[in-house]
Design a protein around this motif. Structure first.
Motif, PDB file in Angstrom:
ATOM      1  N   ASP A  96       0.684  -1.253   0.036  1.00 38.93           N
ATOM      2  CA  ASP A  96      -0.039   0.030  -0.018  1.00 38.93           C
ATOM      3  C   ASP A  96       0.990   1.164  -0.072  1.00 38.93           C
ATOM      4  OD1 ASP A  96      -2.254  -1.604   0.061  1.00 38.93           O
ATOM      5  OD2 ASP A  96      -2.837  -1.148   1.962  1.00 38.93           O
ATOM      6  N   SER A  97       2.040   1.268   0.828  1.00 43.51           N
ATOM      7  CA  SER A  97       2.863   2.443   0.858  1.00 43.51           C
ATOM      8  C   SER A  97       3.282   2.877  -0.588  1.00 43.51           C
ATOM      9  CB  SER A  97       4.149   2.086   1.745  1.00 43.51           C
ATOM     10  OG  SER A  97       4.693   3.322   1.674  1.00 43.51           O
ATOM     11  N   SER A  98       3.515   1.985  -1.314  1.00 47.81           N
ATOM     12  CA  SER A  98       4.194   2.060  -2.965  1.00 47.81           C
ATOM     13  C   SER A  98       3.048   2.819  -3.602  1.00 47.81           C
ATOM     14  CB  SER A  98       4.551   1.021  -3.434  1.00 47.81           C
ATOM     15  OG  SER A  98       5.040   1.163  -4.782  1.00 47.81           O
ATOM     16  N   LEU A 100       0.376   4.381  -2.506  1.00 47.32           N
ATOM     17  CA  LEU A 100       0.216   5.703  -1.999  1.00 47.32           C
ATOM     18  C   LEU A 100       1.235   6.576  -2.492  1.00 47.32           C
ATOM     19  CD1 LEU A 100      -1.050   4.714   1.660  1.00 47.32           C
ATOM     20  CD2 LEU A 100      -2.381   5.762  -0.296  1.00 47.32           C
ATOM     21  N   SER A 101       2.565   6.413  -2.861  1.00 45.56           N
ATOM     22  CA  SER A 101       3.506   7.245  -3.332  1.00 45.56           C
ATOM     23  C   SER A 101       3.040   7.468  -4.701  1.00 45.56           C
ATOM     24  CB  SER A 101       4.887   6.507  -3.166  1.00 45.56           C
ATOM     25  OG  SER A 101       5.264   6.228  -2.058  1.00 45.56           O
ATOM     26  N   GLU A 104       0.338   9.924  -4.760  1.00 47.68           N
ATOM     27  CA  GLU A 104       0.872  11.154  -4.187  1.00 47.68           C
ATOM     28  C   GLU A 104       1.439  12.007  -5.682  1.00 47.68           C
ATOM     29  OE1 GLU A 104       3.417  13.677  -0.999  1.00 47.68           O
ATOM     30  OE2 GLU A 104       3.750  11.505  -1.158  1.00 47.68           O
ATOM     31  N   ILE A 144      -3.695  11.933   0.936  1.00 52.16           N
ATOM     32  CA  ILE A 144      -2.859  10.873   0.443  1.00 52.16           C
ATOM     33  C   ILE A 144      -1.453  10.643   0.992  1.00 52.16           C
ATOM     34  CG2 ILE A 144      -1.651   9.983  -1.615  1.00 52.16           C
ATOM     35  CD1 ILE A 144      -4.366  10.804  -3.121  1.00 52.16           C
ATOM     36  N   LYS A 145      -1.090  12.029   1.027  1.00 57.88           N
ATOM     37  CA  LYS A 145       0.518  12.165   1.723  1.00 57.88           C
ATOM     38  C   LYS A 145       0.570  11.672   3.108  1.00 57.88           C
ATOM     39  CE  LYS A 145       4.051  15.363   2.615  1.00 57.88           C
ATOM     40  NZ  LYS A 145       4.719  16.780   2.690  1.00 57.88           N
ATOM     41  N   ARG A 148       0.297   7.972   3.240  1.00 60.17           N
ATOM     42  CA  ARG A 148       1.273   7.379   2.858  1.00 60.17           C
ATOM     43  C   ARG A 148       2.233   7.344   3.934  1.00 60.17           C
ATOM     44  NH1 ARG A 148       5.397  10.988   0.080  1.00 60.17           N
ATOM     45  NH2 ARG A 148       5.547  11.447   2.246  1.00 60.17           N
ATOM     46  N   ASP A 149       2.355   8.592   4.499  1.00 64.31           N
ATOM     47  CA  ASP A 149       3.380   8.723   5.744  1.00 64.31           C
ATOM     48  C   ASP A 149       3.047   7.797   6.969  1.00 64.31           C
ATOM     49  OD1 ASP A 149       4.805  10.592   4.511  1.00 64.31           O
ATOM     50  OD2 ASP A 149       3.870  12.257   5.852  1.00 64.31           O
ATOM     51  N   LYS A 151       1.891   4.713   6.384  1.00 67.03           N
ATOM     52  CA  LYS A 151       2.166   3.221   6.091  1.00 67.03           C
ATOM     53  C   LYS A 151       3.706   3.067   5.780  1.00 67.03           C
ATOM     54  CE  LYS A 151      -2.227   1.954   5.191  1.00 67.03           C
ATOM     55  NZ  LYS A 151      -2.732   0.617   5.733  1.00 67.03           N
ATOM     56  N   LYS A 152       4.397   4.161   6.036  1.00 69.74           N
ATOM     57  CA  LYS A 152       5.616   3.732   5.977  1.00 69.74           C
ATOM     58  C   LYS A 152       6.216   2.901   6.887  1.00 69.74           C
ATOM     59  CE  LYS A 152       7.500   7.750   3.430  1.00 69.74           C
ATOM     60  NZ  LYS A 152       8.425   9.071   3.480  1.00 69.74           N
TER      61      LYS A 152
END
Length: 152
Positions: A96-98, A100-101, A104, A144-145, A148-149, A151-152
């Protein structure tokens, strides 16, 4: 002051650029919504895809009202490449992190498309529509940012 035809061409060009960005967003959000594992984010992305389609419809209606009838737009080449890269990463098991990147990055492009459009001459009603849509795009970008933050 510029002639009405020049103003109409500037408005048309600005709106077409934003419409292309909205197509990228609509398709990108749909793909990510289908691939992301987090159910709340899945729902958000699919809903946001529909919002981009609605924004696009409003802008296309404005062009129709101004007498522009040939509105056959596609997304941008950058958007197509971004979606292909996203598909490739997903096939390799990106999380999911990828995703979300990637989303973004797409939102960065959308914010820029709206900023460029509002730098040109636009009739007040068109400017108001773009400003309202841009505010939504900015909030989506922030959401979204932040997602993403986390999910890191």
């Amino acid at each position: 002051m510029s002639s009405p035809s020049k103003d109409l061409k500037e408005t048309e060009s600005a709106l077409r650029s934003v419409i292309q960005s909205l197509i990228d967003g609509q398709e990108g959000f749909k793909k990510i919504g289908e691939q992301i594992k987090d159910e709340a984010l899945k729902e958000y992305f699919l809903a946001e895809s529909l919002t981009r389609a609605q924004f696009r419809g409003v802008l296309e209606s404005i062009l129709h009202q101004e007498g522009v009838h040939d509105i056959k737009e596609s997304g941008t080449a950058v958007g197509t490449v971004r979606r292909a890269w996203n598909d490739f990463k997903s096939a390799l098991g990106a999380g999911d992190s990828s995703l979300l990147s990637t989303a973004e990055e797409g939102e960065d492009e959308a914010v820029e498309a709206y900023a460029r459009a509002t730098e040109t001459y636009l009739p007040l009603p068109v400017r108001q529509v773009l400003t309202t849509q841009a505010a939504h795009i900015d909030k989506s970008h922030e959401f979204i940012k932040a997602a993403r933050d986390t999910k890191k």
